[in-house]
Design a protein around this motif. Sequence first.
Motif, short mmCIF file in Angstrom:
data_model
loop_
_atom_site.label_atom_id
_atom_site.label_comp_id
_atom_site.label_asym_id
_atom_site.label_seq_id
_atom_site.Cartn_x
_atom_site.Cartn_y
_atom_site.Cartn_z
N ARG A 118 33.37 37.38 35.20
CA ARG A 118 33.66 38.30 36.32
C ARG A 118 32.89 39.60 36.16
N ASP A 142 43.11 41.40 36.23
CA ASP A 142 43.69 41.38 37.57
C ASP A 142 42.66 41.05 38.64
N GLU A 143 41.38 41.42 38.39
CA GLU A 143 40.36 41.17 39.41
C GLU A 143 39.94 39.71 39.50
#
Length: 581
Positions: free
Chosen positions: A246, A266-267
């Motif tokens: 990510r 969380d992303e």
Amino acid sequence: MGPGAPPDQLLSDLLRFVHDEQLAGQRKLLAVWERPIAWKLQRGWSQRILRLERTDDPSTLWARIDGGESRFREGDLLMLHAGDPLDQALGRGLTLEADMEDRWLLRSHRADAVLRACSDGPCYADPDAIDLTVFHEQAIEEISTSWIGREIVLPLLGGSLDITFSGEAMTRGEDAARARGFNTRQAQAVGLALGADQIACIQGPPGTGKSSVLALIARLMVEDGERVLVTSHTHMAINNALNKIREEGVPAIKVGLHAQRKGLRDEVPCHAGFADWHERPSAGGYVIGATPFATCTSRLEHCEFDTILFDEASQITVPLALMAMRKGRRFVFVGDQQQLPPVMLSRSVLDESGMSAFAALTARHADHAVMLQETYRMNRWLTAWPSRAYYRGELSAAGANRERRMSLPDLAEPYAAVFDPAAPGVFIPTRDRTARTRNDRDAQLVAQLCKAAIAGGLPPREIGIVTPYRAQGRAVRSWLNEVLGRAVAREVVADTVERMQGQERELVILTLATGDEVFLGAVAEFFFQPQRLNVSITRAKTKLVVIGPEIDEVPVLGHEDIRRWVGAYADLLRHLQRIPL
């Protein structure tokens, strides 16, 4: 599963292995269940639960536990019973989702029924397991009949496939890696993966940046419009890989339960299935992280991928790898056969046939594998011995840690010698020559060493305690609580070798516990296993302390490999600075 075996023989061997593993697992579980409850409570194989309570989520329950330190960890499967799991079962297949000292969060699709069954009072938790044989059988059947299985996967496993590469893609991958500042071997690894038409194997010794290599590979593949499945043997390994990917700005999700996203940033979205990812790119590539088992269920059952990217591949069995491989066309394995192999219940680690997909494929396709050679974790003194013992002298220290030593000023005796910067590696003989899997005298010493290091200025979070036995881990945590207090003790990581793989700390203390030489001879196959020792000693950045037995006359009978492993352990002790305490 020998090289050159006919495809049908390979499949037969794999199926037999799957069934042997299931039977061995059932026997092990039954052996625990049959023990008296008092015996299990004393040894951590059972946990008394005072009561169950509802939560806001209808699929979870709070379990108020009655003290004690059990063997159970987050992610484990539990069965609840009234005292006898064979005759008084109250619930099966509950997942320990969160451990909060005085209570557990349990997840079950039958939470209400379990709550009703346990309404009369206290109950007990024992280990449980799920029979996954049907998934393996499904995967092996598909491999045996599909084009990808017969023409690619089985010849690959048998060593008869003609491996090809695209020179243009290899060059593009290497150029992209060098532009990012990757070293020569890291750039070669990226190029090998991008240029492979069928398979690439990347060996990543401790601290060599394999996660960064994997993430760049995934990004470049997605830029080429590829659908990439990132998979491994645990959710934690998958989550760690997705976090790194990510960071490259790649469209990526985790497919699994919300409870399986521990450690995931969380992303990175987490969805129950691929169909729930409504924001997925309408054109172009993406990354999905999931276990191989997800490919056998509605989560990913109808998905196909261009590349299957295996992380921590040394711990993936061949049948588990096949489960994911049947969904792809190209396979990239990232791992290290010198670190922990798969956990196998039905076979000895001395079994030459083995079942590690990574070890098997690198052995049969050595010309199409690359080893990363520069470690950015350990200083050069801590790198020297594992490099010579496990990596043919090809592993070297690099980067900012290369010349660093631990320096803790104003340390008082008797521990000043242990933390002397001139001795990056220290050996302390065990204090109890009669101990087996639990050594309280050594555990107390570990706690005192931690106290001294913290007093000298080392943050508790930079201390890691490694042990081969859960019993010793419990003893260490008990003494840490006693000496440091619970709040500080919680910051010190103290766990088994298996749980520590992939982690690193400034100070690592390896407490081997066993002092009884007769017992040591009986457990030698486990105790001296080279991959286990390698993982244990390569967690440290600047200081390694080994507390364990001196090798005088270990009664090891039979296998030549074990005698060689014992010799390697003795050689390690000679490499360390001996400090009797």
